[in-house]
Design a protein around this motif. Structure first.
Motif, short mmCIF file in Angstrom:
data_model
loop_
_atom_site.label_atom_id
_atom_site.label_comp_id
_atom_site.label_asym_id
_atom_site.label_seq_id
_atom_site.Cartn_x
_atom_site.Cartn_y
_atom_site.Cartn_z
N ALA A 10 0.93 -1.25 0.19
CA ALA A 10 -0.04 -0.05 0.12
C ALA A 10 0.88 1.42 -0.03
O ALA A 10 1.99 1.13 0.56
N VAL A 11 0.36 2.23 -0.66
CA VAL A 11 1.12 3.83 -0.75
C VAL A 11 0.33 4.83 -0.04
O VAL A 11 -0.89 4.64 -0.39
N VAL A 12 0.92 5.50 1.01
CA VAL A 12 0.14 6.65 1.52
C VAL A 12 0.90 7.72 1.18
O VAL A 12 2.04 8.01 1.83
N GLU A 13 0.46 8.81 0.47
CA GLU A 13 0.73 9.92 -0.07
C GLU A 13 -0.15 10.75 -0.50
O GLU A 13 -1.09 10.45 -1.10
N PRO A 14 -0.18 12.07 0.05
CA PRO A 14 -1.00 13.06 -0.25
C PRO A 14 -1.11 13.51 -1.43
O PRO A 14 -2.31 14.16 -1.66
N GLU A 15 -0.02 13.79 -2.11
CA GLU A 15 -0.16 14.35 -3.39
C GLU A 15 -0.46 13.18 -4.56
O GLU A 15 0.31 12.26 -4.71
N PRO A 16 -1.56 13.40 -5.29
CA PRO A 16 -2.08 12.36 -6.19
C PRO A 16 -1.09 11.92 -7.19
O PRO A 16 -0.63 10.81 -7.60
N ALA A 17 -0.23 13.04 -7.99
CA ALA A 17 0.59 12.68 -8.83
C ALA A 17 1.82 12.05 -8.48
O ALA A 17 2.30 10.87 -9.08
N VAL A 18 2.20 12.01 -7.16
CA VAL A 18 3.26 11.39 -6.47
C VAL A 18 2.82 10.07 -6.30
O VAL A 18 3.62 8.90 -6.50
N ARG A 19 1.59 9.79 -5.61
CA ARG A 19 1.13 8.71 -5.13
C ARG A 19 0.78 7.67 -6.56
O ARG A 19 1.20 6.40 -6.44
N ARG A 20 0.49 8.25 -7.62
CA ARG A 20 0.40 7.33 -8.52
C ARG A 20 1.68 6.78 -9.31
O ARG A 20 1.82 5.65 -9.79
N ALA A 21 2.66 7.66 -9.23
CA ALA A 21 4.10 7.45 -9.68
C ALA A 21 4.68 6.16 -8.86
O ALA A 21 5.09 5.14 -9.21
N LEU A 22 4.38 6.22 -7.56
CA LEU A 22 4.91 5.11 -6.67
C LEU A 22 4.19 4.13 -7.01
O LEU A 22 4.83 2.87 -6.81
#
Length: 423
Positions: A215-227
């Motif tokens: 699972a990936v927990v990241e507030p910025e959508p563009a960074v979350r999608r990249a990870l």
């Protein structure tokens, strides 16, 4: 004595120093301002130029000293050619809104998320506006198309703001996974944010079968999608969940099969909260690996915490984001398994004997003793510790460090570590 404007046939000795970027390198400065009672400096450089009794301050577009000095030099040259009145009317290529402005500013970054298959690497541009700046991959190796793309990105930033530009265009960022804190052991990689429209929590493509669910927990959508996309491309791993808030995602973990969570270290809904520690207690057995996001690898090295005796920063390609725990691919892992695999992966780095010649190409012209000293310096050892380990005097260690700095063209230990390890 009056200075003459340089001519094409005059030779280097006749050039006015003001026509050289190195003259302006020592004259650029960063303005100071007050914000909420605190003093701060602007991100980009400025320069004051005086000619014919008029003196003006120019805000430069770059936060990089060499590029800012070159820009100041171009402003002065144009001022000499067209005067103060003509300077207000940018000619072709002088405005960042025009593609011609970006053509000489295009670069090929040494590390990219998209590796070229036998051809030239894609072009990138460093775009600064206001107090922010980022490297933007331009998606092509053709100069005209790349310059047009850079002008489009700058126009979007200038007219609609960074928030809109960050949604529309991919940015280059550095992500550091913090596997072990003492000794400090991180792996880091270059990613490109994914700006194309997708469902916010849509997992990246990948086989969910016998894979470690992540699972990936990241507030910025563009960074979350990249990870999530990076994880989904790894054999033996699958991105099953992605979200912006750790507490909300924790409620979805039971029954999801997720065994590893990547969480942005900056996330906290109240002061003093350490989400990895708090959520480890709520979800026993699940491994929580914090990560940090940086503008680029230079910022990572500048902000690496001090006071730690040994540290190791290891670059991995984005296609091998979870390389330190690759041995666990396809297994049903636990938190101790992840910690153990990471430690075994990095253990060899701590046992690398200083006498072994460095495998990094930037340091091949150093002597063996300089290799030994820089190897320990890059790992965070103090001069006294290096002297004790190598049975040298502190004076001799300083001599080797100074000689190494001269050969590498750097001025401090951070720059030396970056150059020595080839980032």
């Amino acid at each position: 004595m009056a200075k003459k404007r340089p001519s094409a046939a005059g030779g280097a000795e006749e050039l006015d120093s003001k026509w050289r970027p190195r003259y302006w390198r020592g004259r650029i400065f960063k303005s100071r301002y007050s914000y909420k009672g605190r003093r701060a400096r602007t991100r980009n450089w400025s320069v004051k130029i005086q000619r014919r009794g008029v003196r003006k301050t120019f805000a430069l577009h770059s936060s990089h000293p060499a590029r800012a000095a070159a820009e100041a030099c171009r402003i002065y040259r144009r001022l000499v050619e067209v005067g103060w009145g003509g300077l207000e009317k940018p000619s072709g290529g002088e405005s960042p809104l025009e593609p011609a402005y970006w053509e000489p500013r295009l670069i090929r970054r040494e590390y990219s998320m998209r590796e070229a298959a036998g051809g030239p690497r894609e072009l990138s541009a460093r775009i600064d506006h206001g107090e922010l700046g980022h490297y933007f991959p331009l998606g092509t190796s053709a100069i005209p198309a790349a310059a047009k793309r850079a002008a489009e990105i700058y126009r979007t930033i200038a007219t609609r703001g960074w928030k809109v530009a960050n949604r529309r265009f991919a940015r280059e960022l550095t992500v550091a996974l913090r596997w072990i804190e003492r000794p400090l052991v991180w792996s880091y990689t270059t990613i490109h944010t994914r700006a194309e429209p997708r469902a916010p929590d849509e997992p990246a493509p990948g086989l969910a079968g016998a894979a470690v669910r992540v699972a990936v927990v990241e507030p910025e959508p563009a960074v979350r999608r990249a990870l999530a996309w990076c994880v989904g491309g790894l054999e033996g791993f699958h991105c099953g969940l992605a979200g912006a808030e750790p507490e909300a995602l924790a409620g979805r973990l039971p029954g999801s099969g997720v065994r590893l969570v990547l969480v942005n270290r900056s996330l906290a809904s109240r002061p003093g909260v350490s989400w990895p520690e708090l959520l480890e207690r709520r979800t026993p057995g699940v491994a929580w690996v914090p990560y940090s996001v940086f503008e680029d690898s230079d910022e990572l090295f500048r902000t690496t915490p001090g006071g730690i005796g040994i540290y190791h920063l290891h670059r991995t390609p984005a296609a091998r984001l979870l390389e330190p725990i690759a041995a666990l691919a396809g297994a049903r892992v636990s938190a101790p398994d992840v910690a153990g695999a990471a430690w075994r992966y990095f253990k060899g780095a701590f046992s690398w004997p200083p006498a072994v010649a460095s495998p990094f190409p930037a340091a091949t012209h150093l002597t063996r003793r300089e290799h030994e000293v820089l190897t320990l310096l890059a790992r965070g050892h103090a001069y006294k510790d290096i002297a004790d380990r190598l049975r040298l005097s502190i004076h001799t260690v300083h001599e080797h460090v100074r000689n190494s700095f001269e050969k590498l063209g750097v001025h401090n230990r951070t720059e030396a570590a970056v150059k020595f390890l080839q980032k």
